[in-house]
Design an enzyme around this catalytic site. Structure first.
Site, PDB file in Angstrom:
ATOM      1  N   TYR A  22       0.795  -1.233   0.000  1.00  0.00           N
ATOM      2  CA  TYR A  22       0.000   0.000   0.000  1.00  0.00           C
ATOM      3  C   TYR A  22       0.830   1.287   0.000  1.00  0.00           C
ATOM      4  O   TYR A  22       0.265   2.381  -0.084  1.00  0.00           O
ATOM      5  CB  TYR A  22      -0.956  -0.010   1.189  1.00  0.00           C
ATOM      6  N   HIS A 100      -8.447   1.917  -5.887  1.00  0.00           N
ATOM      7  CA  HIS A 100      -7.655   1.058  -5.005  1.00  0.00           C
ATOM      8  C   HIS A 100      -6.190   1.408  -5.164  1.00  0.00           C
ATOM      9  O   HIS A 100      -5.729   1.649  -6.294  1.00  0.00           O
ATOM     10  CB  HIS A 100      -7.851  -0.421  -5.351  1.00  0.00           C
TER      11      HIS A 100
HETATM   12  C1  DQA Z   1      -7.652  -1.946  -1.234  1.00  0.00           C
HETATM   13  C2  DQA Z   1      -7.694  -3.373  -1.767  1.00  0.00           C
HETATM   14  C3  DQA Z   1      -8.626  -4.235  -0.921  1.00  0.00           C
HETATM   15  O1  DQA Z   1      -8.644  -5.558  -1.419  1.00  0.00           O
HETATM   16  C4  DQA Z   1      -8.145  -4.259   0.512  1.00  0.00           C
HETATM   17  O2  DQA Z   1      -9.042  -5.005   1.310  1.00  0.00           O
HETATM   18  C5  DQA Z   1      -7.942  -2.893   1.071  1.00  0.00           C
HETATM   19  C6  DQA Z   1      -7.300  -1.890   0.238  1.00  0.00           C
HETATM   20  C7  DQA Z   1      -6.630  -1.087  -1.997  1.00  0.00           C
HETATM   21  O3  DQA Z   1      -6.706   0.133  -1.878  1.00  0.00           O
HETATM   22  O4  DQA Z   1      -5.738  -1.613  -2.663  1.00  0.00           O
HETATM   23  O5  DQA Z   1      -8.232  -2.625   2.225  1.00  0.00           O
HETATM   24  O6  DQA Z   1      -8.940  -1.363  -1.436  1.00  0.00           O
END
Ligand code: DQA
Length: 153
Positions: A22, A100
């Site tokens: 992330y 995402h």
């Molecule tokens: C997310 C991807 C999702 O699968 C995960 O549960 C998240 C973050 C992303 O920003 O990449 O919490 O939404």
């Protein structure tokens, strides 16, 4: 004109949470970049994060009552589970973009399904914090084309 940015569960831990996936930017960094981009593009950006599904639903409902023109949403894990948050977005009939940080299609199979994508104006994933900025630009092209064509609003 106001655009709402919604962050779902666990996104308050950005910067500390699985940084290899992330990134190292915090949620405050992401929000500051979006507010600055909004100012550059001539819109007010307000942001909201919660780990509670009901609080996210309430915020989406309130957005409609406040005259918000569109929503950029990263539903986090609720992407893959929440009919209720999807229904909230449909109930207010505001254009929204799903974003995402990670490329959800290159991860575990359960992340490939989203309850939001088919109802979204567009979906952006895999570009880290930049996904949100691309999402905001894309949303404005739909919710407020006058801001991108130079016409009066
Ligand atoms: C997310 C991807 C999702 O699968 C995960 O549960 C998240 C973050 C992303 O920003 O990449 O919490 O939404």
């Amino acid at each position: 004109m106001t655009i709402l940015v919604v962050h779902g569960p666990n996104l308050d831990r950005l910067g500390k949470r699985e940084p290899d996936i992330y990134g190292r930017a915090t949620l405050a960094d992401v929000d500051a970049r979006l507010v600055a981009l909004g100012a550059e593009l001539g819109v007010r950006v307000v942001t909201f994060q919660s780990n509670w599904e009901g609080a996210l639903i309430d915020r989406v409902h309130a957005a409609a009552d406040e005259g918000v023109r569109g929503i950029v949403i990263n539903p986090g894990g609720l992407t893959h589970t929440s009919v209720a948050l999807r229904d909230a977005l449909l109930s207010v009939a505001l254009p929204f973009v799903e974003v995402h940080l990670s490329n959800v299609h290159a991860r575990e199979p359960f992340r490939r399904h989203s309850y939001f994508s088919d109802a979204a104006v567009g979906v952006v994933c895999g570009f880290g914090a930049t996904s949100y900025e691309l999402g905001l630009r894309g949303l404005l092209g739909c919710a407020a084309p006058e801001l991108t064509t130079g016409e009066e609003s």
